[in-house]
Motif scaffolding. Structure first.
Motif, PDB file in Angstrom:
ATOM      1  N   PRO A  73      78.793  56.527  76.379  1.00 50.75           N
ATOM      2  CA  PRO A  73      77.631  56.941  75.594  1.00 50.75           C
ATOM      3  C   PRO A  73      76.858  58.105  76.231  1.00 50.75           C
ATOM      4  O   PRO A  73      75.764  57.932  76.764  1.00 50.75           O
ATOM      5  CB  PRO A  73      76.788  55.673  75.506  1.00 50.75           C
ATOM      6  N   VAL A  74      77.453  59.285  76.172  1.00 49.31           N
ATOM      7  CA  VAL A  74      76.773  60.497  76.618  1.00 49.31           C
ATOM      8  C   VAL A  74      76.365  61.286  75.387  1.00 49.31           C
ATOM      9  O   VAL A  74      77.025  61.229  74.349  1.00 49.31           O
ATOM     10  CB  VAL A  74      77.652  61.370  77.554  1.00 49.31           C
ATOM     11  N   GLY A  75      75.277  62.009  75.522  1.00 50.12           N
ATOM     12  CA  GLY A  75      74.790  62.826  74.416  1.00 50.12           C
ATOM     13  C   GLY A  75      74.349  64.185  74.908  1.00 50.12           C
ATOM     14  O   GLY A  75      74.432  64.499  76.100  1.00 50.12           O
ATOM     15  N   LYS A  76      73.852  64.954  73.978  1.00 45.66           N
ATOM     16  CA  LYS A  76      73.434  66.320  74.286  1.00 45.66           C
ATOM     17  C   LYS A  76      72.359  66.343  75.373  1.00 45.66           C
ATOM     18  O   LYS A  76      72.350  67.223  76.225  1.00 45.66           O
ATOM     19  CB  LYS A  76      72.931  67.002  73.010  1.00 45.66           C
ATOM     20  N   ARG A 113      76.576  57.653  83.597  1.00 41.12           N
ATOM     21  CA  ARG A 113      76.925  57.041  82.313  1.00 41.12           C
ATOM     22  C   ARG A 113      78.327  56.433  82.360  1.00 41.12           C
ATOM     23  O   ARG A 113      78.559  55.355  81.825  1.00 41.12           O
ATOM     24  CB  ARG A 113      76.845  58.068  81.185  1.00 41.12           C
ATOM     25  N   ARG A 165      82.997  61.473  75.872  1.00 39.93           N
ATOM     26  CA  ARG A 165      82.694  61.065  74.489  1.00 39.93           C
ATOM     27  C   ARG A 165      83.922  60.457  73.833  1.00 39.93           C
ATOM     28  O   ARG A 165      83.843  59.432  73.159  1.00 39.93           O
ATOM     29  CB  ARG A 165      82.221  62.263  73.659  1.00 39.93           C
ATOM     30  N   GLN A 166      85.077  61.105  74.004  1.00 35.51           N
ATOM     31  CA  GLN A 166      86.319  60.620  73.397  1.00 35.51           C
ATOM     32  C   GLN A 166      86.636  59.203  73.878  1.00 35.51           C
ATOM     33  O   GLN A 166      87.145  58.387  73.113  1.00 35.51           O
ATOM     34  CB  GLN A 166      87.476  61.551  73.741  1.00 35.51           C
ATOM     35  N   TYR A 193      82.476  66.512  79.399  1.00 37.85           N
ATOM     36  CA  TYR A 193      81.605  65.836  78.433  1.00 37.85           C
ATOM     37  C   TYR A 193      82.435  65.320  77.242  1.00 37.85           C
ATOM     38  O   TYR A 193      82.294  64.169  76.826  1.00 37.85           O
ATOM     39  CB  TYR A 193      80.513  66.801  77.963  1.00 37.85           C
ATOM     40  N   ALA A 194      83.302  66.177  76.703  1.00 38.53           N
ATOM     41  CA  ALA A 194      84.098  65.809  75.532  1.00 38.53           C
ATOM     42  C   ALA A 194      85.033  64.637  75.832  1.00 38.53           C
ATOM     43  O   ALA A 194      85.208  63.744  74.991  1.00 38.53           O
ATOM     44  CB  ALA A 194      84.890  67.016  75.035  1.00 38.53           C
TER      45      ALA A 194
END
Length: 171
Positions: free
Chosen positions: A153-156, A22, A148-149, A144-145
């Protein structure tokens, strides 16, 4: 304890690889990737590249002592997505070299490790369930955080490989 350690780490190292996919798709240039890899959530926290390396390292720092074996070293050559991918693959190969037989006495072993600057001596089960897995997931979650910050575009579903959401759904 093999299933609770090796199998879990193999799965979530694959998830880290998905998150690196990603990142590459989002930040197409090396300079954009480098900027994201050097981002941290707060002053004094590890940047993304070190969060990922620490998660990768925890897979070795956990499974090999539980198996009663010396921890293999995975070297870091550069702060790039390509090098993180190499490290993930190397860790996966080391994990695949272990078998359930290596873990027959894992719960009974005393594991000596460090937590920051503190030396710990823990029984195998306590080491795995109360120290190693939480630390691995802490560093994976921080990676992961940070992604996202930075707008990646990463998700659960990228994190755990189970969740699916329709396009555009806020996760």
């Amino acid at each position: 304890m093999y299933d609770q350690s090796v199998i879990v780490f193999e799965r979530y190292l694959q998830r880290l690889s998905v998150m690196m996919n990603r990142l590459e798709a989002y930040a197409e240039t090396a300079s954009k990737q480098e900027a994201i890899l050097q981002t941290s959530l707060a002053p004094g926290m590890f940047p993304l590249v070190q969060q990922a390396r620490t998660a990768i390292g925890f897979s070795m720092r956990t499974c090999y002592p539980l198996a009663g074996l010396e921890i293999p070293e995975i070297e870091s050559h550069e702060d790039t997505v390509a090098d993180l991918r190499r490290q993930i693959k190397e860790a996966e190969r080391y994990l695949q070299a272990l078998s359930a037989r290596n873990f027959t006495k894992a719960a009974e072993r005393e594991i000596v490790t460090t937590a920051g600057f503190k030396e710990l001596r823990l029984g195998g089960e306590t080491f795995l369930t109360q120290y190693a897995l939480p630390n691995f997931f802490f560093h994976l979650s921080m990676a992961y955080a940070i992604l996202r910050q930075c707008g990646v575009p990463v998700g659960k579903g990228d994190f755990d490989g189970f969740h699916e959401y329709p396009a555009g759904f806020a996760f």
